[in-house]
Design an enzyme around this catalytic site. Sequence first.
Site, short mmCIF file in Angstrom:
data_model
loop_
_atom_site.label_atom_id
_atom_site.label_comp_id
_atom_site.label_asym_id
_atom_site.label_seq_id
_atom_site.Cartn_x
_atom_site.Cartn_y
_atom_site.Cartn_z
CG HIS A 92 -2.04 0.98 1.15
ND1 HIS A 92 -1.86 2.36 1.25
CD2 HIS A 92 -3.36 0.80 0.95
CE1 HIS A 92 -3.03 2.96 1.13
NE2 HIS A 92 -3.96 2.04 0.94
N GLY A 221 5.74 22.80 9.38
CA GLY A 221 6.88 21.92 9.61
C GLY A 221 8.06 22.18 8.72
N PRO A 222 9.10 21.35 8.83
CG PRO A 222 10.37 19.43 9.23
CD PRO A 222 9.13 20.15 9.69
N GLY A 230 8.99 10.54 7.77
CA GLY A 230 8.36 10.94 6.53
C GLY A 230 7.51 12.18 6.70
#
Length: 337
Positions: A92, A221-222, A230
């Site tokens: 998946h 975020g970064p 991830g």
Amino acid sequence: MRSFTSPAATSTLYGCAVYVSEARNGSVLRQLEGVARRAPGTCLANLFVDEPYNRTNFTLVGRSVPQLATAATTLARAAMQLLSLQQHSATHPRLGTVDHISCHPLQVGPPPPAAAAAAATPASACLREGLQLQEEEGAAALALAIARDLGGGPQAVPVFTYGWAHPQQRRLDALRRQLGYFQGSTIGSWAGALPLASAPETETGTGPLRHDHPQLSPCYGPGVAPARSGISCVGAGPWIVNFNVLLLTDDMLAARAVARNVSERGGGLRCVQAMALRHSNGIEVACNLLDTAVTESAAVLACVEQLAAQRGLTVGGGYFTNLAPKDLVATALSHGL
């Protein structure tokens, strides 16, 4: 973007589906289930462990947007602490250890005829539109609270929003294509790394995903994804039904043709997205039903059966991966929410 408020508690129940890239480590799953069940003011209304896909869906339900956001982020951070994408293998797609978090107002179906007739007056219709907008804003506020939290702190990851939680209300499938979510489908697996957005579709990528294109800049975020965790996609929208149909075959080309032709993108059924993924005893046509008032699961199953028969394939049946909103609501109410 609209200005969203976060009411402490409302009459609306919200569902929050947290998708974790793990389904085979029983110890980890038990720890995560414990985290989910201990969250105050919320209920773990459904737990779907899909071992072949190595993916688990924790569906949390609550009335308080702040409490539900805290429950979801606490669960997500626990998963990021316990898991590493570098050790993950599955058929998946995934982009992170906590791959996707979706937020929804839980509608339990159309009103009874008498209520529907009353709602037909202009004043009632206006009230209903106002309530619907309030529910959408509540779901968006929930998603944005989760996105901001996951994008900050020592475990920060790049977070991409979609749907009601994004200024342009971008679609999740379009975002995933930009991020290379589907690239492993050509080889049938995703292992040990993120796909690179610029990589050919025959590769799965070997390093952290860098966001060199302005459209791929994370909302929170970064700018570079940690190899261990991830990224996460977090959004809000109407409830989506996940319905999978098993094809008893190992012919991936034929299965992909079925998935393509059943999907709206491939000229098939309206409000249906589909992809072919290897699963136990065959290949599944994994479908997202975006609006079951337009296309129900029975129509999807009938279409897959017809397309499969044209290719000499046998269908092994279909199943849902989550409860219907009315069942999630019933479970939550039974737990005192």
